[in-house]
Design an enzyme around this catalytic site. Structure first.
Site, short mmCIF file in Angstrom:
data_model
loop_
_atom_site.label_atom_id
_atom_site.label_comp_id
_atom_site.label_asym_id
_atom_site.label_seq_id
_atom_site.Cartn_x
_atom_site.Cartn_y
_atom_site.Cartn_z
N LYS A 258 0.72 -1.12 -0.01
CA LYS A 258 0.15 0.04 0.02
C LYS A 258 0.80 1.47 -0.02
O LYS A 258 1.84 1.26 0.67
CB LYS A 258 -0.77 0.07 1.31
CG LYS A 258 -1.85 0.95 1.21
CD LYS A 258 -2.79 0.90 2.54
CE LYS A 258 -3.94 1.98 2.55
NZ LYS A 258 -4.63 1.87 3.94
N SER B 182 -9.96 -0.28 7.39
CA SER B 182 -9.36 -0.22 5.94
C SER B 182 -8.61 -1.48 5.36
O SER B 182 -8.34 -1.30 4.22
CB SER B 182 -8.42 1.18 6.01
OG SER B 182 -9.04 2.27 5.91
N SER C 270 -9.67 1.92 2.96
CA SER C 270 -8.67 2.79 2.10
C SER C 270 -7.80 1.91 1.40
O SER C 270 -7.20 2.47 0.58
CB SER C 270 -7.96 3.88 3.26
OG SER C 270 -7.21 3.10 3.85
#
Lengths: 482, 482, 95
Positions: free
Chosen positions: B76, B175, B151
């Site tokens: 990420k 997330s 997210s």
């Protein structure tokens, strides 16, 4: 100042001391002073994305030492909080500090006033925090340069109660804190390099009034002299304002040492909502009794204890003992001197704290930088005590030593400072004086004993100052009264 | 080979069925072909990946048998990667090349994983749909008109579309779990403090936790074992030994006590989702688990509490983006205020600004007690609900998200309805517990996630329960047709 | 509690975020919706509850006082928008 005689000052000091750790409070970057800009600012100090603070063990130990030294409650649990504001020298946009739960709670320090009396000044709290960087105001095409080497250097902020009542007391308090942190070796105390900084909260009230006036915080009073001048300036300003019918606005003011005035820092005013909250990157700091006991056991002899010991052991006055224990190095020098001389600790104290200190102060030197060693001073005092030279001669010897001469006896010889201790020669001189002042002899014998000093003076004059004053006294007395 | 799990790839590499280089090239090829549809990667590091793969193959020839050696992977874009742009999904960091590796990145590199690139995400991890990214929305590979969740939507979509066999995610309020649910993969949010946060760009420090996202629980176990552990650079990481999470996977579930919080099955839960979760409960009963209803009475308040605490911490964490040391800086600032306000105004997107404003407000003078402190108190009540529950049960089970993926744009104008998407995940972050999401069915062709919540440090138990379920179901092995 | 435009501007100033005047009402609406959601907290009596700042009940760990970070100024300043002579440059700082 006349104005002040009807007014009383109320002063509290916030003293920031840089703790003498090797690395920063929250990172492993070095703390050395004077490095090239930004060479000691690591990713953590710069607030790079993703970095986290980790607390320095030594900074905690030093804070606890200070707490114990001022008889304070050391809090078993303290919390780091973020103080949020934007400023270019504050990389993260917040300063990690302690707010609601500081590591050191209420304590006190004793300051000794000029008259020798002791005043107890309350310490409200002392908390750990990180220092900010520096804005350099040289002109870079209309911009300022930021050096973050100092960012995250450990600070202990020591907040006093508003117990101080004059600029002199404030200075005495600051000097006491200065001495204390140097005894503890937790701060080098170098105010010129910013290792110790001071803000003063000042208000005034009419004598007899109980309510405190509105205070102003004066920033940047970073020498003993400036503390005194800034407080006096600010107090006078406030009194004038009040007398002119104006009220005092609570504000932050900056002391400008070049102009000797304080001025309002409006920039600080508007950004005053600091939005403190517990720093989620740092857990509560918990210390136990065992840890505290360990720190306590490692404490050196502190100034107050040393002062008491000097009074008891050497028979010094409170004032002399206070002066001599004002710094660890001075106290050590004194004990060296007394050890070498082997007697008369009071006379030793005078020669160190008055005579030699006079030279040191003139050149703004520390005792460790003295041009005259304790061995030399001991030799000098020894020659006074064995009657070889007079006190006045001693001063001349000290002057020569300070100027670079090495050997006390050599100086005495070269300057002809040896006292006249030969009784026969002294008697001859005294006889000569008495013969030339028959009128005064009459008067003296008639009861005007105050003339004794006159005779001594005449003898000293005739002997060119080399007569041993003790002997002169004895012989004179015998001849005048015999 | 692209369909394989990490465990299968690991076995294939060990058996010499394919090399890391072949595998890496295959994934890079797939990313190049398909990611234009998904927008799941913001940076592909093809050259570095091939070099790492060659190094892994060489290491294997030299005798290295690490289980993750040579397995392709993605991070990420919230994790700092030295020398590689780390944008955090924000214009603010569009040109930020991290100067160091996050601890998680370093550990996974040391374990031999090959990094394919950095995945898209909601800006600064603030979002539940991946629509707040500066680099545009990520699309759900099951239906390109819907969101992948957020997210960690890029990581989720990439794993679901088999563009990478695994990826890191971070979970502040759901997330990892919510996007895992919405794209039909397995994701684990570990106990707070289990995985180092150093180098993971902070959103809300007391809630953020990194974790693995992959096809199966077994893969998550392999990855967590390499990610977890104490880090001296993160004071909030815990000094607890890291078990071999794969060792417990095959424990039978007989006697496992599963709690079903009644608050998670009430109003607001989509009927199709509820049916999938009910079916999963039936599977667990067949596996020998005992199921009982429990109550988490304060869980309904988790969203309001979260939307004070997370923005409050974020407002402070994001103050460092000021245009001075890194990140976006506005053109020709006329003064300091202009530099700050415009750099931040231009660099942050709308959702980030909203949260900074809410957080700033919640911490500001006069509101702190009513908002921030109040939220911290209810946070404790929420955590205590779980504490009581875990006295009765081993694992808590429920839906991950109230409904399957929604359409892109459907909720972007209504932050509050977006926030309510995390209603089942947020309480876990507030309490700091571990939890995971695993696929448990489909509604209208869109995956549904099952959430398992464990007690502190019970990741092994969770992974075991998930793995056993995945032995008797095949939801996790279904892949979208692209 | 409801925030008006002036309050939103004040908060934006405190947070140092420039927002176009035209967008202020939209922010105000969003913020008020969030605050309305947050109002739910008032239903709970928390008078006897200790605030919880952190999920785990553990204490701060300390690091040894060792210098571990070398000078990396060139690397770090390579990321900075404006530097000169090793310094970060900002519009003139006025005290």
């Amino acid at each position: 100042m006349d104005l002040m005689k009807d007014w009383e000052l109320v002063i509290g000091l916030e003293v920031h001391i840089q703790l003498a750790t090797n690395s920063k409070i929250f990172s492993g970057a070095a703390t050395a002073f004077g490095a090239e800009p930004n060479t000691q600012a690591c990713a953590v100090d710069l607030g790079m994305p993703g970095v986290l603070p980790v607390l320095n063990k030594e900074a905690v130990r030093m804070a606890v030492q200070f707490g114990l030294a001022v008889d304070a409650e050391v809090n078993r649990k303290s919390v780091f909080a973020r103080k949020n504001y934007f400023y270019p020298d504050l990389p993260k946009g917040y300063q990690i500090s302690q707010f609601e739960l500081p590591i050191v709670g209420r304590g006190h320090v004793d300051i000794v006033q000029k008259d020798g009396t002791i005043k107890r000044v309350g310490v409200t709290r002392a908390h750990l925090e990180e220092d900010a960087g520096k804005s350099l105001h040289e002109d870079f095409h209309g911009m300022s340069g930021i050096d973050l080497n100092r960012a995250s250097t450990p600070l202990l902020e020591i907040v006093s109660e508003p117990d101080l009542r004059s600029a002199e007391e404030a200075v005495a308090y600051l000097k006491t804190i200065h001495g204390l942190v140097r005894y503890l070796e937790i701060c080098d105390g170098n105010m010129a390099e910013g290792s110790m900084r001071c803000d003063a909260n000042v208000s005034v009230r009419r004598r007899g009034e109980e309510k405190f006036g509105t205070r102003c915080e004066i920033k940047n009073v970073n020498s003993f002299r400036f503390v005194e001048k800034a407080i006096n300036y600010e107090a006078e300003r406030q009194i004038r304002e009040i007398l002119a019918g104006n009220s005092i606005r609570q504000e932050t003011r900056l002391y400008d040492s070049t102009k000797n005035e304080t001025r309002s820092m409006r920039s600080k005013e508007e950004a005053n909502d600091y939005r403190y909250f517990p720093d989620p990157d740092l857990l509560p700091l918990v210390i136990d009794d065992e840890y505290i006991a360990g720190v306590k056991a490692g404490l050196p002899e502190l100034p107050a204890a040393k002062r008491e010991r000097f009074i008891g052991q050497y028979g010094l006055s409170n004032y002399d003992a206070t002066v001599l224990t004002g710094s660890k190095e001075l106290a050590a020098a004194y004990e060296t001197l007394v050890g070498l001389v082997g007697k008369e600790p009071k006379i030793c104290a005078n020669w160190l704290s008055q005579e030699l200190a006079g030279y040191l102060n003139k050149e703004n030197l520390e005792i460790t930088e003295s041009k005259v060693s304790m061995e030399q001073l001991a030799a000098l005092v020894g020659r006074i005590l064995d009657g070889t030279i007079s006190g006045r001669g001693g001063k001349e010897v000290l002057e020569a030593l300070w100027a670079g001469e090495a050997e006390v006896d050599g100086i005495i010889e070269a300057k002809g400072l040896k006292q006249m201790s030969d009784t026969g020669a002294l008697e001859a001189i005294i006889d000569q004086v008495l013969a030339g002042a028959t009128a005064q002899v009459e008067q003296y014998r008639g009861g005007k004993t105050g003339l004794f000093g006159f005779f001594v003076g005449q003898v000293m004059k005739l002997s060119k100052g080399q007569a041993n004053p003790g002997q002169v006294n004895d012989i004179l007395k015998k001849k005048l009264e015999g | 080979m692209i369909e394989k799990t990490i465990a299968e790839l690991s076995a294939g590499l060990a058996a010499g069925e394919f090399s890391s280089r072949e595998l890496t090239d295959a994934y890079l090829q797939r990313i190049a072909t398909l990611d234009s549809k998904l927008n799941s990667f913001v940076t592909v590091t093809a050259d570095a990946a091939r070099a790492q793969a060659d190094a892994a193959d060489a290491a294997r020839r030299a005798g290295n048998t690490s289980r993750l050696l040579g397995v392709p992977f993605a991070h990420k874009d919230i994790f700092c990667t030295a020398g590689v742009r780390t944008s955090c999904g924000s214009k603010m960091l569009d040109s930020f090349v991290a100067p160091y590796d996050a601890t998680v990145v370093r550990k996974l590199k040391e374990a031999g994983l090959v990094t394919l690139g950095k995945t898209n995400m909601d800006e600064f991890a603030m979002g539940s749909s991946n629509e707040t990214s500066y680099y545009g929305p990520v699309r759900n590979p099951w239906n390109l008109d819907t969101v992948p969740g957020g997210s960690s939507g890029g990581s989720a979509a990439a794993v679901a579309a088999r563009l990478t066999p695994g990826a890191t995610g971070t979970d502040t309020g759901g997330s990892i779990r919510q996007p895992a649910a919405l794209v039909g993969i397995t994701g684990l949010k570990p106990t707070y403090g289990r995985v180092s946060r150093y180098g993971m760009i902070a959103f809300a420090s007391s809630l953020d936790q990194g974790g693995p996202m992959a096809q199966t629980a077994e893969d998550c176990a392999l990855l967590l074992g390499a990610m977890a552990g104490f880090d001296e650079r993160d004071s909030t990481s815990l000094d607890e030994p890291v078990p071999d999470y794969t060792a417990e996977l095959n424990q039978p579930l007989k006697g496992l006590r599963i709690g079903l919080p009644k608050e998670y099955f009430g109003e607001g839960l989509d009927a199709g989702t509820a049916a999938c979760v009910e079916a999963a409960i039936a599977e667990y009963k067949k596996l020998g688990a005992e199921v009982k209803e429990i109550s988490l009475p304060n869980s309904g308040l988790s969203v309001p509490v979260y939307y004070i605490i997370a923005p409050a911490e974020a407002s402070s964490n994001l103050s460092r983006y000021d245009g001075v040391r890194f990140g976006h800086r506005c053109e020709n600032p006329k003064d300091l205020l202009d530099l700050y306000s415009r750099s931040r105004g231009e660099g942050f997107g709308a959702e980030v600004k909203r949260r900074i404003l809410i957080g700033t407000y919640a911490l500001s003078a006069g509101y702190y007690d009513a908002y921030y402190l109040k939220a911290q108190k209810i946070r404790r009540l929420i955590a205590e609900d779980f504490k009581r529950a875990f006295e009765e049960v081993d694992v808590i089970l429920g839906p991950t998200s109230p409904s399957p993926a929604f359409r892109i744009g459907e909720k972007s104008d209504d932050p509050v309805s977006m926030y309510l998407n995390d209603i089942y995940t947020i309480a876990i972050n507030l309490a700091g517990l571990p939890a995971m999401s695993l696929p448990c069915g489909f509604v209208n062709g869109l995956p549904v996630g099952l959430q398992l919540i464990g007690n502190y440090f019970a990741e092994g138990r969770l992974l075991n329960a998930a793995h056993q379920y995945q032995q008797v179901t095949d939801w996790h092995s279904r892949a979208p047709a692209l | 509690m409801s925030l008006g435009s002036e309050e939103v501007k004040k908060i934006a100033h405190l947070a140092r975020i420039a927002i176009d005047d035209a967008n202020i009402p939209a922010y105000a609406t969003n913020l008020n919706n969030i605050l309305a959601l947050v109002e739910q907290m008032n239903a709970v009596d928390t008078s006897s509850v200790e605030p919880m700042a952190h999920p785990l009940n553990v204490s701060q760990r300390l690091r040894e006082d060792r210098v571990t970070e070398p000078n990396q100024r060139e690397l770090f300043q390579g990321l900075a928008p404006k530097t000169e002579a090793g310094l970060y440059l900002v519009p003139k700082v006025i005290e």
